[in-house]
Design a protein around this motif. Structure first.
Motif, short mmCIF file in Angstrom:
data_model
loop_
_atom_site.label_atom_id
_atom_site.label_comp_id
_atom_site.label_asym_id
_atom_site.label_seq_id
_atom_site.Cartn_x
_atom_site.Cartn_y
_atom_site.Cartn_z
N ILE A 118 106.30 36.66 0.56
CA ILE A 118 106.55 36.61 2.13
C ILE A 118 104.98 37.08 2.52
O ILE A 118 104.42 36.80 3.27
CB ILE A 118 107.58 37.31 2.60
CG1 ILE A 118 108.69 36.57 2.20
CG2 ILE A 118 107.19 37.51 3.87
CD1 ILE A 118 109.96 37.46 2.72
N GLN A 119 104.87 38.48 1.90
CA GLN A 119 103.37 39.14 2.25
C GLN A 119 102.20 38.33 2.01
O GLN A 119 101.29 38.27 2.87
CB GLN A 119 103.38 40.59 1.43
CG GLN A 119 104.07 41.52 2.30
CD GLN A 119 103.85 42.77 1.39
OE1 GLN A 119 102.80 43.24 1.05
NE2 GLN A 119 104.81 43.67 1.16
N ILE A 120 102.06 37.57 0.76
CA ILE A 120 100.94 36.89 0.47
C ILE A 120 100.90 35.73 1.37
O ILE A 120 99.69 35.50 1.95
CB ILE A 120 101.02 36.39 -1.12
CG1 ILE A 120 101.04 37.36 -1.99
CG2 ILE A 120 100.05 35.46 -1.26
CD1 ILE A 120 101.11 37.01 -3.52
N PHE A 121 101.78 35.24 1.95
CA PHE A 121 101.60 33.98 2.73
C PHE A 121 101.42 34.66 4.05
O PHE A 121 100.58 34.02 4.69
CB PHE A 121 103.12 33.38 2.52
CG PHE A 121 103.07 32.18 3.60
CD1 PHE A 121 102.39 30.80 2.99
CD2 PHE A 121 103.53 31.85 4.84
CE1 PHE A 121 102.31 29.63 3.85
CE2 PHE A 121 103.68 30.55 5.51
CZ PHE A 121 103.01 29.60 5.01
N ARG A 122 102.22 35.75 4.50
CA ARG A 122 101.78 36.05 5.81
C ARG A 122 100.24 36.89 6.01
O ARG A 122 99.93 36.55 6.99
CB ARG A 122 102.71 37.20 6.34
CG ARG A 122 103.84 36.79 6.57
CD ARG A 122 104.79 37.74 7.65
NE ARG A 122 105.97 37.33 7.85
CZ ARG A 122 107.07 37.68 7.81
NH1 ARG A 122 106.98 39.17 7.36
NH2 ARG A 122 108.29 37.29 7.97
N ASN A 123 99.76 37.21 5.08
CA ASN A 123 98.44 37.72 5.03
C ASN A 123 97.49 36.85 4.32
O ASN A 123 96.86 37.13 3.18
CB ASN A 123 98.62 39.15 4.59
CG ASN A 123 99.39 40.00 5.11
OD1 ASN A 123 99.34 40.12 6.21
ND2 ASN A 123 100.10 40.72 4.34
N ARG A 124 97.43 35.50 4.61
CA ARG A 124 96.96 34.61 3.78
C ARG A 124 95.30 34.77 3.46
O ARG A 124 94.72 34.96 2.42
CB ARG A 124 96.79 33.07 4.44
CG ARG A 124 98.04 32.42 4.14
CD ARG A 124 98.31 31.37 4.93
NE ARG A 124 98.31 31.64 6.22
CZ ARG A 124 99.60 31.40 7.05
NH1 ARG A 124 100.09 30.80 6.73
NH2 ARG A 124 99.46 31.84 8.35
N ALA A 125 94.81 35.23 4.77
CA ALA A 125 93.32 35.47 4.57
C ALA A 125 92.90 36.84 3.47
O ALA A 125 92.12 36.68 2.88
CB ALA A 125 92.87 36.20 6.21
N MET A 126 93.59 37.84 3.84
CA MET A 126 93.61 39.00 2.73
C MET A 126 93.87 38.63 1.52
O MET A 126 93.11 39.10 0.68
CB MET A 126 94.86 40.11 3.22
CG MET A 126 94.47 40.90 4.46
SD MET A 126 92.74 41.55 4.60
CE MET A 126 92.86 41.95 6.32
N SER A 127 94.99 37.85 1.09
CA SER A 127 95.33 37.43 -0.25
C SER A 127 94.14 36.51 -0.59
O SER A 127 93.59 36.76 -1.99
CB SER A 127 96.63 36.66 -0.06
OG SER A 127 97.51 37.18 0.51
N PHE A 128 93.38 35.80 0.05
CA PHE A 128 92.44 34.95 -0.26
C PHE A 128 91.28 35.94 -0.75
O PHE A 128 90.61 35.62 -1.68
CB PHE A 128 92.09 33.90 0.78
CG PHE A 128 91.17 32.82 0.26
CD1 PHE A 128 91.74 31.79 -0.72
CD2 PHE A 128 90.01 32.80 0.57
CE1 PHE A 128 90.96 30.86 -0.89
CE2 PHE A 128 89.02 31.74 0.15
CZ PHE A 128 89.49 30.91 -0.80
N ALA A 129 90.97 36.59 0.15
CA ALA A 129 89.95 37.68 0.08
C ALA A 129 89.97 38.34 -1.37
O ALA A 129 89.16 38.55 -2.23
CB ALA A 129 89.69 38.66 1.16
#
Ligand SMILES: Nc1ncnc2c1ncn2[C@@H]1O[C@H](COP(=O)(O)OP(=O)(O)O)[C@@H](O)[C@H]1O
Ligand SMILES: [Mg+2]
Lengths: 247, 298
Positions: free
Chosen positions: B15-26
């Motif tokens: 859920i977190q990875i999806f919600r914080n897509r930008a961060m996860s991508f960074a």
């Protein structure tokens, strides 16, 4: 059960609380009153071990808080429910998720969560709001969610830090009824408040703190006596959400 | 309880990875970039190691040229004595005719040039195959004491130089790899810190309700490990692709000057995937643990 024995907490040279001894029995309903900066929050933070005392001993639900290691803090906090003036709900979770969250933390089974959450929400009178998000609710409803979250794991003690501070008088009174109901089922309640009319109307035990010391402890008391002129002018400042609200 | 905790952590991590897509991508991007650079150095190390190993193999033979008057029996006695020595794998006699045959074989279609000799100019010789290069000095010393030898050929300086260079390369690459790992942990820690900061309120509420530090950390930890793992897969795939292209373009001839082949892609990628997965997961995990440390103090 909460016991303070000669507890002192200093912030540098500022007094948080000084040499406080108090005994709150299981099932008590206690109002904690006093002017701003008196040490009420300090008292509550010590119960939750958010801060450590400098001197003295603190017992909560049979645990010696003074000697609790960091790893044991979660165990202490699970035996205490807490409600704040600003509700502190998670904005991106629905009402039922907010409440279920407190059960997930203690690793409750999914079945228990599905059974208990609607039950508690109904008890708090917000059963129909389960799928709503906090921002879709009124302040009173949000506080009910917060109380539901605080009591869902059957804490022995419920601490409420100005739970009616953001509510209009009628809603505030409804919340007090709810707390009274919870108290009657055996939960100890410690409530910090500035709401004179609520304290007076409930007729519960009142502990007044000033400058870090307990100045009064009445079994079934009133908010204040105004026996001294300073205190009178302080308490009688106009304004506030209650007509006869003194702060 | 434990299993349920892990289940919760994994669910929340997704859920977190999806919600914080930008961060996860960074995070994903920085770990992948690190692993790619790291992979290049890894390939360098592996190839250098393979080159050294095969170079060592070429230089592990001592040739003892015999005078023409030295007879076969004397040679056999020398072989016996050498064979008994430490670090000698095998010693054998090579007659001048055999030596010529060997040359002809090596020269292949240009072997006719060797036919020009009226007489075979090569001497009879003894070859000593070493099992331990360190012992070469002793073997050479021993051979010097023999009567009836013309010369001893052993490329010690070449071997030493090669070993020295490759050990420098290996050390350098290792230092760079280690600093890259450290840098990527810091990068991930800082990226995660932004997510943690954004959720500081949620974390403080969790602590009030009595969540243990591991319960709070769990989702972030799984999130870090997951992102690390995806980065590993991504960078391994990219490196495999590039390596394949290089092999296709230059063929394995590129390294023929060392008369060794490049390490086959399949072998390399297989190892790279394992190493990347382990590294990526560790980088992700350490990054998120470090970034949370301050928040879990009280
Ligand atoms: N973190 C802190 N650092 C320094 N002084 C503090 C801190 N927290 C509280 N105090 C001081 O301790 C006293 C009691 O504060 P507090 O317990 O917050 O009072 P209350 O909640 O009754 O308003 C006040 O004088 C306040 O200034
Ligand atoms: Mg306060």
């Amino acid at each position: 059960m909460i016991v303070f024995e000669n507890v002192t907490k200093m912030y540098g040279n500022n007094v948080g609380i000084e040499n406080v001894s108090v005994h709150i029995d299981k099932g008590d309903f206690v109002f904690l009153v006093g002017p701003s900066g008196a040490g009420k929050s300090t008292f509550i933070k010590l119960i939750l071990k958010e801060i450590c005392e400098d001197k003295g001993r603190i017992l909560v639900n049979g645990m010696d808080v003074t000697r609790l290691s960091n790893r044991q803090i979660p165990k202490l906090r699970r035996s205490i429910g807490i409600v704040f003036q600003d509700f502190r709900l998670l904005p991106n979770k629905t009402v039922e998720e907010n409440v279920a969250f407190a059960m997930e933390i203690i690793h409750a089974s999914r079945r228990a969560i599905r059974r208990n959450v609607p039950q508690v929400l109904n008890l708090m009178g917000i059963g129909s709001k389960a799928k709503k998000y906090p921002h879709e609710l009124s302040a009173g409803e949000q506080q009910r969610v917060a109380i539901a979250r605080a009591v869902i794991n059957n804490p022995t003690v419920l601490i409420a830090d100005e739970p009616t501070g953001n509510l209009d008088p009628d809603t505030a009174w409804d919340i007090m009824q709810l707390l009274d109901q919870i108290n009657r089922r055996g939960t100890t309640i410690v409530m910090v408040t500035h709401a004179k009319d609520i304290v007076d109307r409930m007729g519960k035990r009142v502990i007044a703190i000033d400058k870090g010391r307990i100045v009064r402890d009445d079994k079934a008391g009133l908010y204040g006596y105004y026996e001294d002129e300073d205190a009178h002018s302080f308490f009688c400042k106009p304004g506030g959400v209650f007509n006869n609200h003194v702060y | 309880m434990f299993i349920r905790g892990i289940g919760h952590a994994i669910k929340q991590a997704f859920i977190q990875i999806f919600r914080n897509r930008a961060m996860s991508f960074a995070s994903l991007f920085s770990i992948t970039a690190m692993l790619l650079i790291l992979g290049l150095f890894f390939i360098l190390i592996v190839n250098v190691s393979v080159i050294t190993e095969s170079a060592k193999k070429q230089f592990d033979t001592i040739q003892i040229y015999l005078l023409d008057e030295t007879d076969r029996a004397t040679a056999v006695r020398m072989i016996d004595e050498l064979s008994k020595m430490d670090g000698v794998a095998h010693a054998w006699y090579l007659s001048k005719d055999d030596a010529m045959a060997e040359y002809k074989m090596k020269w292949g279609d240009k072997a006719y040039l060797l036919d020009g000799f009226a007489e075979n100019p090569l001497p009879n010789s003894i070859r000593v195959k070493l099992s331990d290069l360190e012992k070469s000095d002793a073997v050479v010393e021993k051979a010097r004491t023999f009567q009836g030898i013309e010369d001893i050929k052993y490329y010690k300086t070449a071997v030493d130089k090669l070993l020295k260079i490759t050990s420098y390369i290996r050390m350098g690459a290792l230092v760079i790899i280690l600093s890259l790992v450290a840098v990527s942990v810091v990068v991930v820690a800082n990226t995660t810190k932004l997510t943690v900061l954004a959720r500081a309120r949620e974390i403080s509420i969790m602590k009030y309700v009595g969540a243990s530090n591991w319960f709070i950390r769990g989702p972030f930890l799984v999130e870090g490990m997951l992102i690390g793992f995806i980065s590993a897969a991504l960078s391994a795939a990219l490196i495999a692709l590039v390596y394949h292209k290089i092999m296709e373009l230059f063929g394995t001839d590129m390294f023929l000057m060392f008369s060794v082949r490049m390490v086959p892609a399949a072998f390399l990628v297989e190892n790279l995937i394992m190493i990347f997965a382990a590294l990526g997961i560790c980088i992700g995990a350490f990054g998120s643990i470090i970034s949370m440390r301050r928040f879990l103090d009280t």
